[in-house]
Design an enzyme around this catalytic site. Structure first.
Site, PDB file in Angstrom:
ATOM      1  N   GLU A 133       9.225   0.510  -0.606  1.00 23.84           N
ATOM      2  CA  GLU A 133       8.045   0.663   0.256  1.00 23.84           C
ATOM      3  C   GLU A 133       7.608  -0.680   0.823  1.00 23.84           C
ATOM      4  OE1 GLU A 133       3.788   0.789   1.381  1.00 23.84           O
ATOM      5  OE2 GLU A 133       4.779  -0.486  -0.075  1.00 23.84           O
ATOM      6  N   ASP A 180       8.659  -0.346  -6.307  1.00 19.26           N
ATOM      7  CA  ASP A 180       8.870  -1.784  -6.054  1.00 19.26           C
ATOM      8  C   ASP A 180       7.528  -2.500  -5.921  1.00 19.26           C
ATOM      9  OD1 ASP A 180       8.453  -0.363  -3.618  1.00 19.26           O
ATOM     10  OD2 ASP A 180       9.261  -2.027  -2.463  1.00 19.26           O
TER      11      ASP A 180
HETATM   12  C1  LIG Z   1     -15.797  -0.162   5.175  1.00 16.87           C
HETATM   13  C2  LIG Z   1     -14.579   0.057   4.356  1.00 16.87           C
HETATM   14  C3  LIG Z   1     -14.111  -1.181   3.706  1.00 16.87           C
HETATM   15  C4  LIG Z   1     -12.664  -1.140   3.449  1.00 16.87           C
HETATM   16  C5  LIG Z   1     -12.293  -2.076   2.393  1.00 16.87           C
HETATM   17  C6  LIG Z   1     -10.815  -2.041   2.105  1.00 16.87           C
HETATM   18  C7  LIG Z   1     -10.557  -2.419   0.700  1.00 16.87           C
HETATM   19  C8  LIG Z   1      -9.116  -2.399   0.321  1.00 16.87           C
HETATM   20  C9  LIG Z   1      -8.616  -1.061  -0.019  1.00 16.87           C
HETATM   21  C10 LIG Z   1      -7.382  -0.705   0.239  1.00 16.87           C
HETATM   22  C11 LIG Z   1      -6.451  -1.623   0.964  1.00 16.87           C
HETATM   23  C12 LIG Z   1      -5.123  -1.087   0.999  1.00 16.87           C
HETATM   24  C13 LIG Z   1      -4.170  -2.107   1.598  1.00 16.87           C
HETATM   25  C14 LIG Z   1      -2.942  -2.166   0.803  1.00 16.87           C
HETATM   26  C15 LIG Z   1      -1.757  -1.672   1.532  1.00 16.87           C
HETATM   27  C16 LIG Z   1      -0.771  -1.154   0.541  1.00 16.87           C
HETATM   28  C17 LIG Z   1       0.532  -0.760   1.145  1.00 16.87           C
HETATM   29  C18 LIG Z   1       1.368  -1.954   1.550  1.00 16.87           C
HETATM   30  O1  LIG Z   1       1.290  -2.981   0.954  1.00 16.87           O
HETATM   31  N1  LIG Z   1       2.181  -1.795   2.613  1.00 16.87           N
HETATM   32  C19 LIG Z   1       2.915  -2.881   3.221  1.00 16.87           C
HETATM   33  C20 LIG Z   1       4.399  -2.569   3.526  1.00 16.87           C
HETATM   34  C21 LIG Z   1       4.686  -1.415   4.427  1.00 16.87           C
HETATM   35  C22 LIG Z   1       4.801  -0.122   4.023  1.00 16.87           C
HETATM   36  N2  LIG Z   1       5.141   0.664   5.081  1.00 16.87           N
HETATM   37  C23 LIG Z   1       5.243  -0.112   6.192  1.00 16.87           C
HETATM   38  C24 LIG Z   1       5.543   0.218   7.508  1.00 16.87           C
HETATM   39  C25 LIG Z   1       5.563  -0.801   8.415  1.00 16.87           C
HETATM   40  C26 LIG Z   1       5.295  -2.103   8.031  1.00 16.87           C
HETATM   41  C27 LIG Z   1       4.990  -2.451   6.727  1.00 16.87           C
HETATM   42  C28 LIG Z   1       4.960  -1.435   5.793  1.00 16.87           C
HETATM   43  C29 LIG Z   1       2.182  -3.326   4.456  1.00 16.87           C
HETATM   44  O2  LIG Z   1       1.229  -2.668   4.910  1.00 16.87           O
HETATM   45  O3  LIG Z   1       2.568  -4.375   4.993  1.00 16.87           O
HETATM   46 ZN   LIG Z   2       1.950  -0.187  -2.174  1.00 15.72          ZN
HETATM   47 ZN   LIG Z   3       2.047  -3.390  -1.184  1.00 15.66          ZN
END
Ligand SMILES: CCCCCCCC/C=C\CCCCCCCC(=O)N[C@@H](Cc1c[nH]c2ccccc12)C(=O)O
Ligand SMILES: [Zn+2]
Ligand SMILES: [Zn+2]
Length: 505
Positions: free
Chosen positions: A191, A126
């Protein structure tokens, strides 16, 4: 140009693999030629594979809220996957697969050495909704290639990983390469709305099947960062060895309604606005020096100048100026503290009515050195107003820290695979700043890694859930080859770090 790449599961200086190749890189800029030795070591991004990724990006497999998603499109995306990878879904006797809860997918690829514990690769099918459509440089569900970049919702979150894992597995099976170590693949379908119907059901099914433990887990996560950490040149592959916790708060103020011509001195909106402002103006303290981020900065030392090395080697002394420096960018700020995002603010009934209720939702991502309780207590003290009711809507404590040393097999498999794709990269343990589906699988392994082989430059982190989500064509080829190398590297027996890399690499 003569290129020599030395790679190992132990230390670079004791490299096992020596690849000597004559490559005219200038003529072949789009290939990860560093890791190529024979045809079976490298999966070229031909037109067919690129088009498959573009088609995958065409499905509007959007999750908006729990129970509110484009289930038709998610299902069709699943159908497309099943039709597009014939060896995985039909021809290979090594694979069993099934739909879970109609929309998620679970695979088992049988290795030929049952003494080796299987591992699990995860991703999700998704995507989040699209906003600011007029500001996209290409339509978000087109998969259009523009100036060497593939555009579309899901190019970095998370169809890159879905398609990369599938391409690598299909290539392996179609080349008649049989893995030694069995592995599972889980593609959750929700997710983006916390995974309750997808990954959580996959985890239940695995338990029902009697799977108790896997060697390691790799899910989406931190990325290969270049130019993003101030003062560090070259690629830094940050591997999320832990994940921030989360706490969602509902703040509310209730006061008697009335006529706007005779307002009280303070309204519910004013009181709540002040509370929210206090949270924003008083960020949670920097935790620098307390946990994984210290290991991360120390691992960066080889990429640093002499002065930076002095600072990083003495974080206890330079904690405050360093915290100040890292706080300036949202991406680095997220690594050192619990962050606060006010995401919803609601109030008001009518333009001439004093509102009876004001409500705000606050989304904290909790640093692994803090607990949910500490975060809520801190907020209560900062708001310091009993009229503001604070309720916890949802919470999850930060995840345990996975092994990231020389003898941690999963971490070393990841590290080796990264270095085969980005030989100049330094691989560092990091805190995953967002949340993933991995919380459903924490009982299966202590070795949970959150890493996406996405090469990011300044301005790219904002593309997560943002405008102009994109991935370079070259990077997508690296994604496929990263997973392919990972699958091959995981075939080394046992947990001891003293293994040679895969003979073909
Ligand atoms: C010195 C280091 C520097 C760091 C730089 C960072 C750069 C960026 C790199 C990675 C970032 C990743 C962030 C993306 C998150 C992807 C996952 C996502 O979008 N998750 C959602 C939804 C979610 C999934 N499981 C749960 C559980 C509880 C709440 C929400 C979610 C989210 O995190 O909201
Ligand atoms: Zn993701
Ligand atoms: Zn995401």
């Amino acid at each position: 140009m003569l290129r020599m790449v030395r790679l190992t599961l132990t230390e670079d200086v004791e490299a096992v693999v020596l690849i000597v190749r004559t490559v005219h890189l200038s003529q072949r800029p789009a290939q990860t030629s560093q890791c190529r030795q024979t045809d079976s070591d490298f999966i070229p991004l031909n037109e067919e594979r690129l088009q498959r990724f573009q088609k995958a990006l065409g499905f509007e497999s959007v999750s908006r809220d729990s129970g509110d998603s484009n289930t038709d499109e998610i299902f069709k995306f699943g159908e497309f996957i099943i039709a597009s990878f014939p060896h995985i879904h039909r021809h290979s006797p090594l694979v069993t697969w099934e739909r879970v809860n109609n929309l998620s997918l679970l695979y088992h690829i049988q290795g030929n050495d049952p003494s080796l514990k299987p591992y699990l690769l995860m991703a999700h099918i998704d995507v989040v909704p699209v906003t600011n459509l007029d500001q996209w440089d290409a339509p978000p569900f087109s998969g259009e290639v523009k100036d060497g970049f593939i555009y579309g919702r899901g190019t970095i979150d998370d169809k890159n990983n879905v398609m990369g894992i599938l391409e690598a597995t299909e290539f392996m099976l179609s080349s008649n390469i049989k893995p030694k170590r069995s592995f599972y693949i889980s593609f959750g379908h929700d997710e983006e709305t916390r995974g309750n119907a997808g990954a959580s059901q996959v985890a239940n099914l695995l338990r029902q099947k009697g799977v108790k433990e896997v060697e390691f887990i790799v899910d989406e996560g931190m990325t290969v960062l270049e130019g993003i950490i101030d003062g560090v040149a070259g690629p830094v592959a940050s591997v999320g060895v832990t994940e921030k916790g989360i706490v969602l708060l509902n703040l509310s103020v209730e006061l008697p309604p009335g006529h706007s011509s005779m307002p009280p001195r303070e309204t519910a909106i004013g009181i709540l606005a002040r509370a929210v402002l206090r949270l924003e103006e008083n960020p949670h303290p920097s935790m620098l020096g307390a946990g994984v981020e210290t290991d991360m900065f120390e691992s960066l030392v080889p990429k640093m100048s002499y002065l930076q090395r002095v600072v990083i080697s003495n974080i206890w002394l330079f904690r405050y100026p360093l915290s100040w420096l890292l706080s300036r960018k949202p991406s680095t700020n997220a690594v050192i503290r619990t962050v606060t995002a006010v995401t919803i603010f609601n109030s008001g009934v009518k333009f001439n009515m004093i509102p009876p209720l004001a409500e705000a939702k606050v989304n904290h991502r909790v640093h692994p050195s803090q607990t949910i309780q500490e975060v809520v207590d801190y907020d209560r003290a900062v708001i310091n107003d009993p009229r503001v009711k604070i309720e916890v809507v949802y919470s999850m404590e930060p995840h345990p820290v996975a092994g990231h040393g020389e003898s941690d097999f999963g971490y070393q498999v990841l590290r080796t695979s990264v270095r085969q794709i980005w030989p100049e990269a330094v691989v560092v343990p990091a805190i995953m700043v967002g949340n993933t589906d991995t919380f459903n699988f924490l009982n299966f392994s202590t070795n949970v890694y959150r890493f996406s082989p996405t090469h990011m430059f300044p301005g790219d982190p904002e593309r997560f859930h943002g405008i102009n989500e994109r991935m370079s064509v070259k990077n997508y080829e690296q994604v496929i080859n990263f997973f392919y190398h990972l699958i091959r590297n995981a075939d080394q027996a046992g947990l001891s770090p003293v293994h040679s890399a895969h003979p073909d690499l």
